[in-house]
Scaffold this active site. Structure first.
Site, mmCIF file in Angstrom:
data_model
loop_
_atom_site.group_PDB
_atom_site.id
_atom_site.type_symbol
_atom_site.label_atom_id
_atom_site.label_comp_id
_atom_site.label_asym_id
_atom_site.label_seq_id
_atom_site.Cartn_x
_atom_site.Cartn_y
_atom_site.Cartn_z
ATOM 1 C CG LEU A 45 -22.727 70.107 -2.427
ATOM 2 C CD1 LEU A 45 -23.095 71.307 -1.633
ATOM 3 C CD2 LEU A 45 -21.874 68.987 -2.036
ATOM 4 C CG ASN A 46 -20.617 67.012 -7.992
ATOM 5 O OD1 ASN A 46 -21.433 67.486 -8.203
ATOM 6 N ND2 ASN A 46 -19.634 66.554 -8.771
ATOM 7 C CG ASP A 47 -16.150 67.596 -7.508
ATOM 8 O OD1 ASP A 47 -16.929 66.519 -6.909
ATOM 9 O OD2 ASP A 47 -15.561 67.519 -8.480
ATOM 10 C CD GLN A 63 -18.914 70.563 -10.767
ATOM 11 O OE1 GLN A 63 -19.206 70.050 -11.469
ATOM 12 N NE2 GLN A 63 -18.673 72.029 -10.935
ATOM 13 C CE1 TYR A 106 -19.835 67.877 -15.682
ATOM 14 C CE2 TYR A 106 -17.849 66.862 -16.079
ATOM 15 C CZ TYR A 106 -19.241 66.912 -15.947
ATOM 16 O OH TYR A 106 -20.038 65.812 -16.452
ATOM 17 C CB SER A 107 -14.246 70.464 -10.412
ATOM 18 O OG SER A 107 -15.435 70.004 -9.584
ATOM 19 N NE ARG A 167 -13.563 64.501 -14.331
ATOM 20 C CZ ARG A 167 -13.561 63.233 -15.170
ATOM 21 N NH1 ARG A 167 -13.648 63.458 -16.394
ATOM 22 N NH2 ARG A 167 -13.636 61.864 -14.503
ATOM 23 C CG ASP A 168 -11.732 67.804 -11.784
ATOM 24 O OD1 ASP A 168 -12.684 68.196 -12.516
ATOM 25 O OD2 ASP A 168 -11.630 66.754 -11.232
ATOM 26 C CD GLU A 222 -13.349 62.006 -10.971
ATOM 27 O OE1 GLU A 222 -13.967 61.680 -9.898
ATOM 28 O OE2 GLU A 222 -13.886 62.489 -11.971
HETATM 29 C C1 FRU Z 1 -15.573 64.640 -9.114
HETATM 30 C C2 FRU Z 1 -15.893 64.929 -10.762
HETATM 31 C C3 FRU Z 1 -14.920 65.820 -11.208
HETATM 32 C C4 FRU Z 1 -15.710 66.647 -12.252
HETATM 33 C C5 FRU Z 1 -17.040 67.059 -11.722
HETATM 34 C C6 FRU Z 1 -18.378 67.221 -12.309
HETATM 35 O O1 FRU Z 1 -16.747 64.406 -8.343
HETATM 36 O O2 FRU Z 1 -16.412 63.891 -11.464
HETATM 37 O O3 FRU Z 1 -13.909 65.459 -11.687
HETATM 38 O O4 FRU Z 1 -15.155 67.808 -12.681
HETATM 39 O O5 FRU Z 1 -17.094 65.700 -10.550
HETATM 40 O O6 FRU Z 1 -19.455 67.218 -11.376
#
Ligand code: FRU
Length: 506
Positions: A45-47, A63, A106-107, A167-168, A222
């Site tokens: 898991l990330n964002d 994510q 992505y995010s 991004r994001d 980010e």
């Molecule tokens: C931040 C990031 C975002 C990107 C996502 C990809 O942790 O690098 O900038 O959209 O994770 O998983």
């Protein structure tokens, strides 16, 4: 094990249910699975993404790389809740399955618009030379919970002057205008955010860069977020590339905010104070906020960081999200408090009050691996005092006040299995106060410690042994009085009992 590109870009849809079952069993046998935090069923898991309220429920995606503890092909995993406390695993929300998101969904973020949840996210793609081409994409979720992607990206090009680190998108509505800010990198390799506007969610106009006073502040920003609180503007982002400075910027990447006047969208000017880190702990990044129906601004972060190995990797999973925090402004500072809904998880209560003098003490009822505790210290002449959490024979996680330096210190030197050693084992921040209050949430492998009603927060993963469960109170070179109350945590329902297949498919 080294993960090859093929393994990182393997699609979960193509993995057999036996393999998923095996993977899930390996994950579930991990001694560090959390009990009241959002964590991935398998993989990484990330964002937090698309944090919103729609159709009577909170939606919180994240994510997700399903197949192991590495950053590979990212999906959006969907969780939802009626109360910000009990989260239900819904399944995959966005699959990276079009030409505009072929190398990862992505995010991004979401708001209700025209009766539907409108999701903006970055479609990550790579060409045959592995050059990145980001697209900003739209997906719409109706009341039936089905997410449909728009067939064309809403922003197909990186604007001139910026690199492919673009991004994001974080979207909001003001009056009848929609705005989104997007994290970007200028061609001179400095980070910034770009502002776009729209009147229909499909056609977006580049307004330009948000003008901050931080011209040269890391190489990429980010996960930006902008909102207004208490008549002020708040710009949050996660800059990469800052050098450590005294107690600040100790983690591999940072996350913080600028508090200032409201953003003037006509000239994009943002007048603000200094950049302040949101969290003082070891594991915090890529946060996102949303507004509740009753007007509160709530933040959730990723309790982890890129490019660091964690002990749970061995069991094929990594990371979790933080508890939701309510934001407010006090004395020119952003204050973060655990949302009041979390009180619903309070179980059996224990209390203690004492004056301790140059000693370490334990009290009946004060132990555990998953609990909430509030402890207020006062009348001290001790040089330092505080708590040892998840303490055992050789292990302890220490949160203390160093009254000489006037600093809060989190020490994970002896927390258990090592993690991120390259970045040190203590974190500190200055705090000048006579009374020190620690509001602590401990889960199987994490601590979140709110200091003096949200003035500072220390968030960290820890990897102790199961039986390191003592809570110790200590004072050195002098005395301190304290009052403490502790609650067992009821398990967060909804996550545990579902099969791997159910988790992946809707
Ligand atoms: C931040 C990031 C975002 C990107 C996502 C990809 O942790 O690098 O900038 O959209 O994770 O998983």
């Amino acid at each position: 094990m080294e993960w090859t590109k093929e393994q990182r870009y393997r699609r979960v849809e193509e993995v057999s249910s036996e393999e998923m079952k095996e993977l899930t069993e390996k994950v579930n046998s991990c001694q560090w699975r959390q009990t009241f935090h959002i964590q991935p069923p398998t993989g990484l898991l990330n964002d937090p993404n698309g944090f919103s309220y729609y159709n009577g429920e909170y939606h919180l995606f994240y994510q997700w790389f399903p197949l192991g503890p590495v950053h590979g092909l990212k999906y959006w995993y969907h969780t939802k809740s009626k109360d910000l406390v009990h989260w239900e695993n819904v399944g995959i929300g966005i699959h990276p399955d079009t030409e505009f998101d072929s190398h990862g969904a992505y995010s991004g973020s979401a708001i209700e618009y025209d009766g539907k949840l409108h999701i903006l996210y970055t479609g990550n793609t790579r060409d045959e030379n592995w050059i990145r081409h980001p697209y900003q994409c739209l997906a719409i979720m109706g009341e039936d919970g089905v997410v449909k992607k728009s067939d064309q990206p809403i922003i197909a090009e990186v604007p001139a002057g910026y690199t492919d680190h673009f991004r994001d998108p974080k979207v909001w509505e003001e009056g009848n205008v929609l705005y989104t800010i997007i994290g970007a990198q200028r061609e001179n390799e400095t980070g910034c955010v770009l502002l776009y506007s729209s009147s229909d969610f499909r056609n977006w106009k580049l307004e330009g860069e948000i003008q901050t006073e931080l011209e040269q502040f890391g190489y990429m920003w980010e996960c930006p977020d902008y909102f207004e609180l208490d008549n002020q503007g708040v710009l949050i982002f996660s800059p990469q590339g800052l050098e450590a400075e005294e107690d600040c910027y100790q983690n591999i990447y940072q996350s913080g905010y600028l508090l200032g006047d409201k953003l003037d969208v006509s000239n994009r000017l943002f007048t603000h104070g200094e950049f302040i880190e949101l969290d003082r702990g070891f594991d915090f990044y890529a946060q996102q906020t949303m507004q509740t129906p009753d007007g509160r601004r709530i933040l959730v972060g990723w309790m982890g960081l890129p490019e660091i190995e964690y002990p749970t990797d061995r069991n094929e999973w990594a990371h979790c999200l933080t508890l939701p925090r309510e934001l407010s402004v006090r004395d020119g500072k952003l204050i973060q408090q655990p949302v009041k809904e979390l009180q619903a998880l309070r179980g059996q209560q224990s209390k203690a009050a004492d004056t301790i003098n140059n000693q370490t003490k334990v009290y009946t009822g004060f132990s555990g691996t998953a609990y909430e505790m509030i402890c207020e210290f006062e009348n001290q002449d001790a040089v330092e005092f505080g708590l040892e959490l998840r303490a055992g024979k050789q292990e302890k996680t220490v949160i203390k006040y160093d009254a000489l330096q006037k600093k809060i210190v989190l020490d994970r030197t002896a927390s258990g299995e090592e993690v991120g050693m390259l970045y040190g084992t203590t974190r500190k921040c200055s705090l000048d106060a006579r009374k020190i209050k620690f509001h602590v949430f401990v889960d199987t492998s994490s601590v979140e410690i709110f200091i003096n009603d949200g003035e500072e927060v220390f968030t960290s993963r820890i990897f102790p042994r199961n039986h390191s469960e003592e809570i110790r109170f200590f004072a050195r070179e002098g005395q301190v009085s304290f009052q403490a109350v502790k609650w067992e945590r009821e398990q967060m329902l909804g996550q545990a009992e579902r099969s791997s297949e159910e988790l992946v498919c809707r």
